[in-house]
Motif scaffolding. Structure first.
Motif, PDB file in Angstrom:
ATOM      1  N   PHE A 181       1.019  17.285   1.115  1.00 37.02           N
ATOM      2  CA  PHE A 181       1.077  15.829   1.230  1.00 37.02           C
ATOM      3  C   PHE A 181       2.529  15.341   1.141  1.00 37.02           C
ATOM      4  O   PHE A 181       2.937  14.450   1.882  1.00 37.02           O
ATOM      5  CB  PHE A 181       0.231  15.172   0.150  1.00 37.02           C
ATOM      6  CG  PHE A 181       0.044  13.706   0.363  1.00 37.02           C
ATOM      7  CD1 PHE A 181      -0.731  13.244   1.402  1.00 37.02           C
ATOM      8  CD2 PHE A 181       0.656  12.792  -0.466  1.00 37.02           C
ATOM      9  CE1 PHE A 181      -0.898  11.893   1.613  1.00 37.02           C
ATOM     10  CE2 PHE A 181       0.496  11.437  -0.262  1.00 37.02           C
ATOM     11  CZ  PHE A 181      -0.285  10.981   0.782  1.00 37.02           C
ATOM     12  N   ILE A 185       0.480   9.944  -5.712  1.00 31.80           N
ATOM     13  CA  ILE A 185       0.199  11.347  -5.419  1.00 31.80           C
ATOM     14  C   ILE A 185       1.369  12.236  -5.776  1.00 31.80           C
ATOM     15  O   ILE A 185       1.196  13.400  -6.160  1.00 31.80           O
ATOM     16  CB  ILE A 185      -0.226  11.491  -3.956  1.00 31.80           C
ATOM     17  CG1 ILE A 185      -1.588  10.831  -3.803  1.00 31.80           C
ATOM     18  CG2 ILE A 185      -0.341  12.942  -3.553  1.00 31.80           C
ATOM     19  CD1 ILE A 185      -1.912  10.434  -2.448  1.00 31.80           C
ATOM     20  N   LEU A 186       2.559  11.697  -5.710  1.00 32.25           N
ATOM     21  CA  LEU A 186       3.699  12.542  -6.059  1.00 32.25           C
ATOM     22  C   LEU A 186       3.770  12.805  -7.554  1.00 32.25           C
ATOM     23  O   LEU A 186       4.416  13.762  -7.986  1.00 32.25           O
ATOM     24  CB  LEU A 186       4.993  11.913  -5.555  1.00 32.25           C
ATOM     25  CG  LEU A 186       5.052  11.922  -4.027  1.00 32.25           C
ATOM     26  CD1 LEU A 186       6.394  11.443  -3.537  1.00 32.25           C
ATOM     27  CD2 LEU A 186       4.775  13.305  -3.462  1.00 32.25           C
ATOM     28  N   GLU A 188       0.824  -1.204   0.000  1.00 34.14           N
ATOM     29  CA  GLU A 188       0.000   0.000   0.000  1.00 34.14           C
ATOM     30  C   GLU A 188       0.861   1.258   0.000  1.00 34.14           C
ATOM     31  O   GLU A 188       0.482   2.292  -0.527  1.00 34.14           O
ATOM     32  CB  GLU A 188      -0.933  -0.012   1.211  1.00 34.14           C
ATOM     33  CG  GLU A 188      -2.086  -0.980   1.030  1.00 34.14           C
ATOM     34  CD  GLU A 188      -2.931  -1.098   2.281  1.00 34.14           C
ATOM     35  OE1 GLU A 188      -2.441  -0.713   3.350  1.00 34.14           O
ATOM     36  OE2 GLU A 188      -4.063  -1.582   2.175  1.00 34.14           O
ATOM     37  N   HIS A 189       2.020   1.137   0.612  1.00 29.66           N
ATOM     38  CA  HIS A 189       2.898   2.300   0.672  1.00 29.66           C
ATOM     39  C   HIS A 189       3.457   2.637  -0.706  1.00 29.66           C
ATOM     40  O   HIS A 189       3.613   3.795  -1.068  1.00 29.66           O
ATOM     41  CB  HIS A 189       4.037   2.034   1.656  1.00 29.66           C
ATOM     42  CG  HIS A 189       4.728   3.274   2.090  1.00 29.66           C
ATOM     43  ND1 HIS A 189       4.094   4.236   2.843  1.00 29.66           N
ATOM     44  CD2 HIS A 189       5.974   3.730   1.849  1.00 29.66           C
ATOM     45  CE1 HIS A 189       4.939   5.227   3.063  1.00 29.66           C
ATOM     46  NE2 HIS A 189       6.079   4.950   2.476  1.00 29.66           N
ATOM     47  N   LEU A 201       4.449  13.211   3.920  1.00 30.63           N
ATOM     48  CA  LEU A 201       5.138  11.929   3.700  1.00 30.63           C
ATOM     49  C   LEU A 201       6.583  12.010   4.178  1.00 30.63           C
ATOM     50  O   LEU A 201       7.117  11.050   4.742  1.00 30.63           O
ATOM     51  CB  LEU A 201       5.091  11.559   2.216  1.00 30.63           C
ATOM     52  CG  LEU A 201       3.753  11.031   1.715  1.00 30.63           C
ATOM     53  CD1 LEU A 201       3.799  10.805   0.225  1.00 30.63           C
ATOM     54  CD2 LEU A 201       3.409   9.730   2.427  1.00 30.63           C
ATOM     55  N   VAL A 226       1.919   2.222  -3.407  1.00 31.58           N
ATOM     56  CA  VAL A 226       0.846   2.888  -4.130  1.00 31.58           C
ATOM     57  C   VAL A 226       0.961   4.405  -3.968  1.00 31.58           C
ATOM     58  O   VAL A 226       0.743   5.171  -4.885  1.00 31.58           O
ATOM     59  CB  VAL A 226      -0.517   2.397  -3.621  1.00 31.58           C
ATOM     60  CG1 VAL A 226      -1.635   3.211  -4.200  1.00 31.58           C
ATOM     61  CG2 VAL A 226      -0.699   0.931  -3.951  1.00 31.58           C
ATOM     62  N   LEU A 227       1.338   4.821  -2.767  1.00 33.12           N
ATOM     63  CA  LEU A 227       1.376   6.253  -2.487  1.00 33.12           C
ATOM     64  C   LEU A 227       2.632   6.932  -3.006  1.00 33.12           C
ATOM     65  O   LEU A 227       2.562   7.960  -3.673  1.00 33.12           O
ATOM     66  CB  LEU A 227       1.283   6.487  -0.984  1.00 33.12           C
ATOM     67  CG  LEU A 227      -0.091   6.336  -0.383  1.00 33.12           C
ATOM     68  CD1 LEU A 227      -0.035   6.710   1.072  1.00 33.12           C
ATOM     69  CD2 LEU A 227      -1.071   7.211  -1.105  1.00 33.12           C
ATOM     70  N   VAL A 228       3.771   6.406  -2.651  1.00 27.98           N
ATOM     71  CA  VAL A 228       5.001   7.137  -2.952  1.00 27.98           C
ATOM     72  C   VAL A 228       5.883   6.423  -3.966  1.00 27.98           C
ATOM     73  O   VAL A 228       6.922   6.941  -4.343  1.00 27.98           O
ATOM     74  CB  VAL A 228       5.819   7.394  -1.671  1.00 27.98           C
ATOM     75  CG1 VAL A 228       5.091   8.374  -0.799  1.00 27.98           C
ATOM     76  CG2 VAL A 228       6.099   6.122  -0.937  1.00 27.98           C
ATOM     77  N   VAL A 279       1.326  13.914  -9.132  1.00 32.97           N
ATOM     78  CA  VAL A 279       0.638  15.206  -9.216  1.00 32.97           C
ATOM     79  C   VAL A 279       1.650  16.328  -9.037  1.00 32.97           C
ATOM     80  O   VAL A 279       1.656  17.316  -9.780  1.00 32.97           O
ATOM     81  CB  VAL A 279      -0.464  15.290  -8.142  1.00 32.97           C
ATOM     82  CG1 VAL A 279      -1.147  16.642  -8.196  1.00 32.97           C
ATOM     83  CG2 VAL A 279      -1.473  14.191  -8.329  1.00 32.97           C
ATOM     84  N   LEU A 320      -2.007  20.659  -2.576  1.00 35.06           N
ATOM     85  CA  LEU A 320      -2.123  19.242  -2.221  1.00 35.06           C
ATOM     86  C   LEU A 320      -0.765  18.555  -2.267  1.00 35.06           C
ATOM     87  O   LEU A 320      -0.356  17.880  -1.320  1.00 35.06           O
ATOM     88  CB  LEU A 320      -3.092  18.576  -3.198  1.00 35.06           C
ATOM     89  CG  LEU A 320      -3.494  17.119  -3.006  1.00 35.06           C
ATOM     90  CD1 LEU A 320      -4.850  16.908  -3.625  1.00 35.06           C
ATOM     91  CD2 LEU A 320      -2.501  16.166  -3.644  1.00 35.06           C
ATOM     92  N   ALA A 321      -0.046  18.786  -3.372  1.00 33.83           N
ATOM     93  CA  ALA A 321       1.227  18.100  -3.552  1.00 33.83           C
ATOM     94  C   ALA A 321       2.229  18.539  -2.489  1.00 33.83           C
ATOM     95  O   ALA A 321       2.934  17.706  -1.903  1.00 33.83           O
ATOM     96  CB  ALA A 321       1.766  18.370  -4.950  1.00 33.83           C
ATOM     97  N   PHE A 375      -4.837   5.221   4.892  1.00 35.02           N
ATOM     98  CA  PHE A 375      -5.826   4.362   4.248  1.00 35.02           C
ATOM     99  C   PHE A 375      -7.061   4.152   5.110  1.00 35.02           C
ATOM    100  O   PHE A 375      -8.055   3.620   4.643  1.00 35.02           O
ATOM    101  CB  PHE A 375      -5.206   3.013   3.890  1.00 35.02           C
ATOM    102  CG  PHE A 375      -4.270   3.100   2.732  1.00 35.02           C
ATOM    103  CD1 PHE A 375      -4.767   3.184   1.448  1.00 35.02           C
ATOM    104  CD2 PHE A 375      -2.908   3.137   2.922  1.00 35.02           C
ATOM    105  CE1 PHE A 375      -3.917   3.291   0.375  1.00 35.02           C
ATOM    106  CE2 PHE A 375      -2.053   3.248   1.853  1.00 35.02           C
ATOM    107  CZ  PHE A 375      -2.549   3.327   0.580  1.00 35.02           C
TER     108      PHE A 375
END
Lengths: 340, 312
Positions: B115, A207-208, A116-117, B119, A119-121, A210, B111-112, B141
């Motif tokens: 976020f 997301i990164l 899952e991580h 992170l 997926v994000l970064v 973006v 947002l970027a 999540f």
């Protein structure tokens, strides 16, 4: 190539590949669409992983990019129904698709290893881990070449269709009136964006991407005021000149429209490929240089006759040959008059 | 019929009851306040806020760890998240005001940045000397099952504050959402009303992070409001209906995920919400797609019937 150099090169190429379409996304006020697409490709990636089993496969990237396109199409549809206002259509579809993706990931299919991580970064190190080797020589990370292909695809698309992108971005109504296929270009462009996001997903996460797409474009937008002018958009290429010379004027002049009672369909001058007729997104039916006898025609025979949308605004004479949308527009005297 | 005792059995379970209560409160408040975001045509701001909250959560965790030795004070984390959420909105609006970047671009940048910062701080927390650093991923999540009694109390507190704010400022919020110019003329300054309204929405968003996670929180803001809009024409009706849609989706989604076993709650709730939206878009009276298609068909038939009378 050492591991570190490979990682740095991959990061650089990923950032470049994202930044190229990002400029147009920002100018088209579609910046938040990247956010939606970057989430929506997840189910495509998971399902692709089920069948292909590798994150860097081009098939997986294409399949997932199609899921991203689903959000674009769905959002357009929801907007067109007029039932959902503001930017709400954007926020309706991608959470559903992302949810499907998360549920699929949580079921932990036998051959899907997607943290899952990640997926994000994303995971730059993992993406750069497998090197392409010819004989005993390492040629850098294998994924670097996937990203490089995406980067080249983006650059090729943007340079080839720079004029089309420019006109549909800054004045979509005018582009539509001039006969550019705005929608087709939009969907093609968004598919390309979708491909880029999917490809960058592995290295940069959902997301990164973006950030990689919008932040450079926004920064550049603060500094500069103009898109670089494309040579091709200013001047017809020799290829198109030849095409114009050889091709007979196939299209007959459209029947005179009711609001132009004085229009007699006599001079038939089919617009040439110089104005984009030979291109997939170029004007076809109503080109900016379509011939007509309404209004004052320019005496010089080398200049195609043009008319403006207002009868009282004849063309300035002696202007150089029409070579593109912007020039055509500047030839109508009044701003309110648009070339027809 | 045989499912009923099983359902009652489930409701008897303490954890399930806590989760149901928490999720439905979150669904109601987010749905109700999402109506205002929807009417202001800034629904995606909810997405920016929920993502930005990560920075606030991580920063609050670090601050609390340094101050007290333990970072897991939910109240502190929620306050940090709210602060970061408000800051992200202020950043986006300031960018729009002072540069030529449009709202969507500013939102994406905000947002970027927030976020990304969040992170980065999460990575700092993971590698740094902090005690109990594992629980923070819950906010990304979401894990509805992780809601404790203390969480529930905080959720209820924040929800009450948000609802009270909304009811106290009802007239102003209503006027501002529909006609900000008139609101300004009447004397309610946009400079004051805007942050107040946004802060209320932020409160509604941050309490949902633990239930559905920050990525899917946008669904709680957009979907109930979009569905409710199809059925009603008054703000009162829309806010109430939207809240009810949110709450019922939360309840149904939680139950499905409990019954199905190993399925995360947040995504299931989102899918239920999406189903509600689809049904609303199709079946709503007057506005719905089915009603519209039927009306068009009737009109077409009328036209055909009248056609012979039209002179050629």
């Amino acid at each position: 190539v050492s591991f570190l150099v490979g990682v740095v090169a991959l990061a650089l190429v990923t950032a470049l590949a994202c930044a190229v379409p990002g400029v147009f996304l920002l100018l088209r006020k579609d910046a938040m669409m990247t956010e939606a697409v970057s989430h929506a490709v997840l189910p495509g990636i998971v399902i692709g992983l089920l069948f292909v089993g590798a994150l860097d496969s081009p098939f997986l990237i294409l399949a997932a990019a199609l899921t991203g396109l689903l959000v674009v199409l769905g959002t357009e549809y929801l907007r067109s129904t007029g039932l959902v206002e503001g930017d709400a259509p954007l926020g309706l579809l991608f959470p559903a698709l992302f949810s499907i993706g998360i549920i699929l990931v949580s079921q932990r299919f036998a051959n899907v290893h997607l943290d899952e991580h990640v997926v994000l970064v994303g995971d730059l190190n993992l993406a750069a881990f497998i090197h392409l080797e010819v004989g005993d020589v390492s040629l850098g990370p294998r994924y670097l070449y996937v990203m490089l292909a995406v980067l080249l695809l983006n650059i090729a698309f943007v340079t080839r269709f720079f004029k089309e992108l420019q006109v549909t971005t800054f004045d979509p109504d005018f582009a539509q009136l001039s006969g550019f296929s705005v929608r087709r270009l939009h969907y093609t462009f968004m598919f390309l964006v979708s491909i880029t996001i999917t490809a960058a997903f592995y290295a940069a996460g959902s997301i990164l991407t973006v950030a990689l797409m919008i932040v450079p474009a926004a920064t550049a937008h603060l500094v500069t005021k103009r898109l670089p002018r494309c040579w091709r958009s200013r001047r017809p290429s020799p290829w198109s000149e030849r095409w114009r010379a050889s091709a007979p004027p196939t299209r007959s002049t459209p029947p005179p429209r009711a609001r132009w009672p004085s229009s007699s369909a006599s001079a038939s001058w089919s617009c040439s490929s110089a104005h984009g007729c030979g291109r997939p997104f170029g004007p076809r039916e109503r080109s900016p240089c379509d011939a007509s006898t309404v209004g004052a025609t320019v005496p010089d025979r080398s200049v195609p006759p043009l008319r403006c949308a207002c009868a009282e605004a004849p063309l300035r004479s002696g202007t150089p040959p029409c070579t593109g949308v912007r020039e055509v527009r500047s030839r109508c005297r009044s701003v309110a008059c648009r070339p027809v | 019929v045989s499912a009923l005792p099983a359902l009652l059995d489930l409701l008897g379970d303490h954890t399930v009851r806590t989760v149901l209560l928490g999720a439905s409160v979150v669904g109601f408040v987010a749905g109700a306040l999402g109506s205002f975001a929807y009417l202001r045509r800034q629904s995606m701001m909810g997405d920016v806020v929920s993502h930005a909250a990560l920075l606030g959560i991580a920063a609050a965790f670090i601050a609390a760890s340094l101050a007290t030795g333990s970072g897991h004070h939910t109240l502190v984390l929620l306050l940090g998240a709210s602060l970061a959420g408000v800051l992200s909105i202020l950043f986006a609006t300031a960018v729009v005001k002072h540069s030529r970047i449009t709202m969507d671009g500013a939102m994406a940048v905000s947002l970027a940045l927030f976020f990304g910062g969040g992170l980065t701080l999460m990575r700092v927390i993971q590698t740094g000397p902090f005690a109990q650093r594992t629980g923070l991923n819950v906010y990304i999540f979401g894990r509805a099952a992780a809601i404790t009694r203390a969480d529930l109390q905080l959720i209820a507190l924040f929800a009450l504050v948000a609802l009270a704010f909304m009811l106290l400022n009802w007239k102003v919020f209503k006027l501002y959402s529909f006609d900000s110019v008139l609101s300004e003329l009447v004397g309610f300054r946009g400079r004051t009303v805007e942050p107040l309204l946004q802060a209320t929405i932020v409160l509604a968003v941050v309490i949902g992070l633990k239930v559905v996670g920050l990525i899917l929180m946008i669904a709680f803001v957009v979907a109930p409001a979009s569905a409710a809009r199809q059925w009603t024409r008054s703000l009162e009706g829309m806010v109430l209906l939207s809240g009810l849609f949110g709450a019922s989706a939360a309840v149904v989604g939680t139950l499905i995920s409990v019954v199905a076993g190993d399925v995360p709650t947040g995504p299931v709730i989102v899918l239920v919400l999406t189903a509600i939206v689809v049904v609303s878009l199709l079946a709503a009276p007057r506005r719905g797609l089915v009603a519209r298609a039927l009306r068009r068909r009737r009109q077409r038939l009328d036209l055909v019937r009248l056609a012979p009378q039209v002179p050629r």
